[in-house]
Design a protein around this motif. Structure first.
Motif, PDB file in Angstrom:
ATOM      1  N   MET A 176       0.873  -1.173   0.000  1.00 17.05           N
ATOM      2  CA  MET A 176       0.000   0.000   0.000  1.00 17.05           C
ATOM      3  C   MET A 176       0.909   1.221   0.000  1.00 17.05           C
ATOM      4  O   MET A 176       1.604   1.498   0.972  1.00 17.05           O
ATOM      5  N   LEU A 177       0.910   1.923  -1.130  1.00 14.70           N
ATOM      6  CA  LEU A 177       1.778   3.072  -1.350  1.00 14.70           C
ATOM      7  C   LEU A 177       0.976   4.363  -1.348  1.00 14.70           C
ATOM      8  O   LEU A 177      -0.111   4.421  -1.929  1.00 14.70           O
ATOM      9  N   GLU A 178       1.517   5.394  -0.711  1.00 12.12           N
ATOM     10  CA  GLU A 178       0.972   6.742  -0.824  1.00 12.12           C
ATOM     11  C   GLU A 178       1.901   7.548  -1.717  1.00 12.12           C
ATOM     12  O   GLU A 178       3.122   7.532  -1.528  1.00 12.12           O
ATOM     13  N   ILE A 179       1.318   8.263  -2.699  1.00  9.04           N
ATOM     14  CA  ILE A 179       2.103   9.127  -3.581  1.00  9.04           C
ATOM     15  C   ILE A 179       1.462  10.511  -3.596  1.00  9.04           C
ATOM     16  O   ILE A 179       0.270  10.646  -3.884  1.00  9.04           O
ATOM     17  N   LYS A 180       2.243  11.533  -3.294  1.00 10.48           N
ATOM     18  CA  LYS A 180       1.793  12.921  -3.359  1.00 10.48           C
ATOM     19  C   LYS A 180       2.652  13.661  -4.375  1.00 10.48           C
ATOM     20  O   LYS A 180       3.881  13.509  -4.393  1.00 10.48           O
ATOM     21  N   SER A 181       1.997  14.485  -5.201  1.00 16.31           N
ATOM     22  CA  SER A 181       2.712  15.191  -6.268  1.00 16.31           C
ATOM     23  C   SER A 181       2.726  16.693  -6.019  1.00 16.31           C
ATOM     24  O   SER A 181       1.768  17.259  -5.511  1.00 16.31           O
ATOM     25  N   SER A 182       3.817  17.337  -6.400  1.00 17.48           N
ATOM     26  CA  SER A 182       3.880  18.796  -6.369  1.00 17.48           C
ATOM     27  C   SER A 182       3.780  19.368  -7.776  1.00 17.48           C
ATOM     28  O   SER A 182       3.569  20.576  -7.942  1.00 17.48           O
ATOM     29  N   LYS A 183       3.913  18.527  -8.792  1.00 19.53           N
ATOM     30  CA  LYS A 183       3.813  18.981 -10.185  1.00 19.53           C
ATOM     31  C   LYS A 183       3.250  17.862 -11.049  1.00 19.53           C
ATOM     32  O   LYS A 183       3.233  16.691 -10.650  1.00 19.53           O
ATOM     33  N   ARG A 184       2.791  18.222 -12.222  1.00 21.87           N
ATOM     34  CA  ARG A 184       2.266  17.257 -13.175  1.00 21.87           C
ATOM     35  C   ARG A 184       3.432  16.478 -13.794  1.00 21.87           C
ATOM     36  O   ARG A 184       4.396  17.083 -14.273  1.00 21.87           O
ATOM     37  N   GLN A 185       3.344  15.179 -13.763  1.00 12.76           N
ATOM     38  CA  GLN A 185       4.412  14.375 -14.347  1.00 12.76           C
ATOM     39  C   GLN A 185       3.951  12.936 -14.567  1.00 12.76           C
ATOM     40  O   GLN A 185       2.904  12.522 -14.061  1.00 12.76           O
ATOM     41  N   THR A 186       4.749  12.195 -15.305  1.00 15.88           N
ATOM     42  CA  THR A 186       4.455  10.789 -15.586  1.00 15.88           C
ATOM     43  C   THR A 186       5.076   9.900 -14.522  1.00 15.88           C
ATOM     44  O   THR A 186       6.229  10.108 -14.113  1.00 15.88           O
ATOM     45  N   ILE A 187       4.303   8.937 -14.055  1.00 14.47           N
ATOM     46  CA  ILE A 187       4.804   7.910 -13.138  1.00 14.47           C
ATOM     47  C   ILE A 187       4.801   6.582 -13.893  1.00 14.47           C
ATOM     48  O   ILE A 187       3.778   6.170 -14.442  1.00 14.47           O
TER      49      ILE A 187
END
Length: 294
Positions: A176-187
């Motif tokens: 179970m991963l949490e991911i928070k972004s500060s900018k638009r990008q590809t994961i």
């Protein structure tokens, strides 16, 4: 070809004083890996006259994972644990053959306004462990693996993946991963996940193969190892899943098992109030809804 097999929208579910967003189980997808139940609680504002009081209730055959974004819950159980759950910490309770717990507003917050917001998750146990002795672990927020990469903040809430391992003591291969972004990008997580995988959008949105998806949805991947998408700026998502079990799981109220007879015995035991009592929280309990004895 799209890698999205299914889109699950939150549905309102009544758990007593609260309406929550029920995500799992879903009629077309009962489980994602070993994850069998997922509720999005809140955000709900409680004033000084309103309290969270989920009375003592039982579980078998699963582990519960409580993960708060806001608020506080006082957890008590029949093992004698009394722990306040705060945002970012993980409460991991393994019911095994049977445990009873309650979840309430802590006494020191009962005269205050409080916002409750978080996830309530059940993870089914492997068949050989579904009758194990119950256990309880509380992992503080700072104990969880957390790292930053190119404008992304990662946190591993539970399990083992991407070269990191959470201290939450899970009993089957999962993540179970949490991911928070500060900018638009590809994961791009191609080849880095395993088993079945779901992506839950808490805040913001993602784009996949030309389609945008917003909050309160789970996207179920056809193939977890082929996971690539665009995450929008200021978004928070959770990717969870793992190896599915070979056996079917039955769920009845708070009970999970591979054998319906185990569930029936637990229902009768609860109706007779033969489960152990919670120290300091013995007077009230949640009755089994419309109990019918065979």
């Amino acid at each position: 070809m799209s890698n999205i097999q299914l889109i699950i929208e939150e549905r309102a579910a009544d758990i007593g004083k609260f309406l929550v967003g029920r995500l799992l189980p879903f009629r077309q997808k009962r489980m994602i890996g070993p994850f069998i139940y997922l509720d999005h609680m809140g955000p709900v504002k409680l004033n000084a006259r309103e309290q969270m009081d989920i009375l003592p209730h039982p579980h078998i055959g699963l582990s519960t994972l409580t993960f708060l974004f806001e608020g506080s819950i006082m957890h008590r159980d029949t093992l004698g644990n009394a722990v306040e759950i705060r945002p970012g910490a993980v409460n991991w309770m393994t019911a095994g053959k049977g445990i009873v717990h309650s979840e309430r507003t802590p006494d020191h917050l009962r005269d205050s306004e409080l916002t409750m917001h978080g996830l309530q998750i059940w993870v089914a146990l492997p068949k050989e462990l579904e009758q194990m002795e119950p256990e309880f672990f509380h992992i503080e927020a700072q104990q969880l693996p957390a790292w930053e990469e190119e404008g992304l903040q990662w946190k591993l809430v539970a399990g083992e993946v991407l070269g990191h391992r959470s201290p939450v003591p899970v009993y089957s291969p999962l993540y179970m991963l949490e991911i928070k972004s500060s900018k638009r990008q590809t994961i791009n997580l191609e080849g880095k996940l395993f088993g079945e995988s779901g992506l839950y959008i808490l805040k913001g949105g993602i784009e996949s193969e030309g389609n945008r998806f917003g909050p309160k949805q789970i996207l179920v991947a056809k193939e977890a190892s082929l996971c690539e998408f665009i995450i929008e700026a200021d978004s928070t998502i959770y990717i969870f899943g793992g190896e599915p079990f070979p056996e079917e799981r039955f769920i009845d109220w708070n009970f999970v098992a591979t054998d319906k007879e185990l569930i029936q015995k637990a229902k009768e035991k609860w109706a007779a109030q033969e489960f152990e009592k919670i120290p300091g929280d013995e007077e009230e309990y949640v009755p089994y809804p419309s109990f019918r004895k065979k």
